[in-house]
Scaffold this motif. Structure first.
Motif, mmCIF file in Angstrom:
data_model
loop_
_atom_site.group_PDB
_atom_site.id
_atom_site.type_symbol
_atom_site.label_atom_id
_atom_site.label_comp_id
_atom_site.label_asym_id
_atom_site.label_seq_id
_atom_site.Cartn_x
_atom_site.Cartn_y
_atom_site.Cartn_z
ATOM 1 N N ARG A 154 1.102 -1.183 0.112
ATOM 2 C CA ARG A 154 -0.230 0.333 -0.361
ATOM 3 C C ARG A 154 0.662 1.630 -0.157
ATOM 4 N N ALA A 155 2.422 1.328 0.531
ATOM 5 C CA ALA A 155 2.728 2.423 1.016
ATOM 6 C C ALA A 155 4.201 2.761 -0.660
ATOM 7 N N LEU A 156 4.006 1.518 -1.253
ATOM 8 C CA LEU A 156 4.360 1.214 -2.503
ATOM 9 C C LEU A 156 3.803 1.650 -3.582
ATOM 10 N N MET A 157 1.825 1.744 -3.151
ATOM 11 C CA MET A 157 1.449 2.601 -4.112
ATOM 12 C C MET A 157 1.516 3.840 -4.201
ATOM 13 N N SER A 158 1.737 4.604 -2.954
ATOM 14 C CA SER A 158 1.739 6.370 -3.444
ATOM 15 C C SER A 158 3.439 7.095 -3.687
ATOM 16 N N LYS A 159 3.963 5.642 -4.764
ATOM 17 C CA LYS A 159 5.725 5.724 -5.558
ATOM 18 C C LYS A 159 6.632 5.993 -4.397
ATOM 19 N N PRO A 160 6.623 6.541 -3.068
ATOM 20 C CA PRO A 160 7.441 7.212 -1.928
ATOM 21 C C PRO A 160 9.391 7.614 -3.413
ATOM 22 N N LYS A 161 9.559 8.239 -2.470
ATOM 23 C CA LYS A 161 11.030 8.263 -2.492
ATOM 24 C C LYS A 161 11.609 8.232 -1.342
ATOM 25 N N LEU A 162 11.348 7.980 -0.242
ATOM 26 C CA LEU A 162 11.092 7.809 1.528
ATOM 27 C C LEU A 162 9.961 7.369 1.736
ATOM 28 N N LEU A 163 10.882 5.651 2.239
ATOM 29 C CA LEU A 163 9.795 5.055 2.642
ATOM 30 C C LEU A 163 10.028 5.046 4.314
ATOM 31 N N LEU A 164 9.052 5.118 5.591
ATOM 32 C CA LEU A 164 9.679 4.901 6.659
ATOM 33 C C LEU A 164 8.495 2.823 7.359
ATOM 34 N N LEU A 165 9.282 2.612 8.045
ATOM 35 C CA LEU A 165 9.214 1.029 7.830
ATOM 36 C C LEU A 165 9.245 0.977 9.852
ATOM 37 N N ASP A 166 8.078 0.546 10.355
ATOM 38 C CA ASP A 166 7.928 0.930 11.259
ATOM 39 C C ASP A 166 8.190 -0.349 12.268
ATOM 40 N N SER A 191 6.945 -15.328 12.457
ATOM 41 C CA SER A 191 7.990 -16.019 12.086
ATOM 42 C C SER A 191 9.369 -15.688 12.119
ATOM 43 N N PRO A 192 10.943 -16.553 12.081
ATOM 44 C CA PRO A 192 11.701 -16.133 11.520
ATOM 45 C C PRO A 192 11.843 -16.216 9.879
ATOM 46 N N ILE A 193 11.152 -16.948 9.046
ATOM 47 C CA ILE A 193 11.079 -16.981 8.211
ATOM 48 C C ILE A 193 10.587 -16.067 7.383
ATOM 49 N N LEU A 194 9.881 -15.567 7.346
ATOM 50 C CA LEU A 194 8.548 -14.399 7.174
ATOM 51 C C LEU A 194 9.958 -13.515 7.690
ATOM 52 N N VAL A 195 9.937 -12.787 8.348
ATOM 53 C CA VAL A 195 11.092 -12.048 8.908
ATOM 54 C C VAL A 195 12.166 -12.008 8.115
ATOM 55 N N ASN A 196 12.881 -12.948 7.592
ATOM 56 C CA ASN A 196 14.040 -12.883 6.647
ATOM 57 C C ASN A 196 13.380 -12.986 5.107
ATOM 58 N N GLU A 197 12.282 -13.368 5.499
ATOM 59 C CA GLU A 197 11.514 -12.697 3.385
ATOM 60 C C GLU A 197 11.113 -11.567 3.527
ATOM 61 N N ILE A 198 10.716 -9.938 4.816
ATOM 62 C CA ILE A 198 10.619 -8.865 4.400
ATOM 63 C C ILE A 198 11.610 -8.189 5.087
ATOM 64 N N PHE A 199 12.219 -8.895 5.088
ATOM 65 C CA PHE A 199 13.745 -8.296 5.103
ATOM 66 C C PHE A 199 14.527 -7.887 4.042
ATOM 67 N N ALA A 206 18.201 -5.359 11.938
ATOM 68 C CA ALA A 206 18.324 -4.006 10.576
ATOM 69 C C ALA A 206 19.558 -3.583 10.719
ATOM 70 N N LEU A 207 20.728 -4.476 11.665
ATOM 71 C CA LEU A 207 21.929 -3.601 10.932
ATOM 72 C C LEU A 207 22.397 -4.457 9.854
ATOM 73 N N SER A 208 21.913 -5.470 9.665
ATOM 74 C CA SER A 208 22.285 -6.709 8.803
ATOM 75 C C SER A 208 22.353 -5.897 7.438
ATOM 76 N N ILE A 209 21.090 -5.085 7.066
ATOM 77 C CA ILE A 209 20.595 -4.280 5.883
ATOM 78 C C ILE A 209 21.044 -3.340 5.612
ATOM 79 N N ALA A 210 21.525 -2.018 7.111
ATOM 80 C CA ALA A 210 21.743 -0.454 6.859
ATOM 81 C C ALA A 210 22.502 -0.494 6.078
ATOM 82 N N SER A 211 22.776 1.024 5.811
ATOM 83 C CA SER A 211 24.025 1.413 5.611
ATOM 84 C C SER A 211 24.614 2.202 7.141
ATOM 85 N N ARG A 212 23.877 2.958 7.632
ATOM 86 C CA ARG A 212 24.077 3.760 8.208
ATOM 87 C C ARG A 212 23.108 3.198 10.117
ATOM 88 N N ALA A 213 23.154 3.673 11.212
ATOM 89 C CA ALA A 213 22.625 3.111 12.106
ATOM 90 C C ALA A 213 22.342 4.952 13.295
#
Length: 233
Positions: A146-158, A165-173, A197-204
């Protein structure tokens, strides 16, 4: 792309966010980590206009958006996937996605919906199903779509991994990394699962009771003894 300077948030007499400053550059995935109650969601809501800060500055694409209402901020290509998904349970999957494009005036909405279905095949299978009947993982995918349908340049993920589940967490990331790399969407990620979070981020940035206490390259933050002890076990 995003500059937050000396941000303060109060809830009555409670001073929840204390002079917080940080930035997000175009193309980055920036992680904001911290314990439950540290103030991460308050910062996200302040950026997206859902919460009015006491003071400070929030600049998005060189425009001060502090006094702009939430429904206008999303038209500036900044979208939030809220904690707890907040999908419209009594509407179908497709209707939820259509609402994500509500403010768009171009003629590529149908094309972009097909792209969302391609990225989230389970949503395609359930496009006429009421959103409230989806599993937690499917609801998270719908909220992201739904958020991507707005064609964002910046996406806030909370807290995108909450309750999954761990499997779904991996899929989402994996999907977050793909949205960033393939679509060029910049991501500000709030997440209690600091390791993911730190495994996919460039900065934190590390937030503790309303203050940023540690910041830097994601690998450096991950290897900081204070972070390892408090968040990574």
């Amino acid at each position: 792309m995003l500059k937050v300077k000396n941000l303060n948030v109060h809830y009555g007499v409670i001073h929840a966010i204390h002079d917080v400053s940080f930035d997000v550059k175009q193309g980055e995935i920036v992680a904001l980590i911290g314990a439950n109650g540290a103030g991460k969601t308050s910062i996200m809501h302040a950026i997206s206009g859902l919460l009015k800060p006491t003071s400070g500055e929030i600049d998005f694409l060189d425009e001060n958006i502090m006094k702009i209402p939430a429904h206008q901020i999303i038209s500036k290509k900044l979208a939030q996937v809220p904690e707890g998904r907040r999908i419209f349970a009594q509407l179908t999957v497709e209707e939820n996605l259509e609402l994500g494009a509500y403010l768009r005036t171009d003629n590529k909405v149908a094309e972009d919906m097909e792209q969302v279905y391609k990225r989230f095949p389970r949503l395609k299978e359930r496009q006429n199903q009421f959103a409230g009947t989806l599993s937690g993982g499917e609801q998270q995918m719908l909220a992201m779509g739904r958020a991507l349908m707005s064609k964002p340049k910046l996406l806030l993920l909370d807290e995108p991994s909450m309750g999954l589940s761990p499997i779904l967490v991996n899929e989402i990331f994996d999907i977050i990394k793909e949205i960033n790399a393939r679509d060029g969407v910049t991501v500000l990620l709030v997440e209690q699962n600091a390791n993911k979070a730190l495994s996919i981020a460039s900065r934190a940035y590390v937030l503790e009771t309303g203050d940023i206490t540690i910041s830097g390259d994601a690998n450096d933050v991950m290897n900081d003894p204070r972070v390892r002890e408090a968040y990574l076990g």
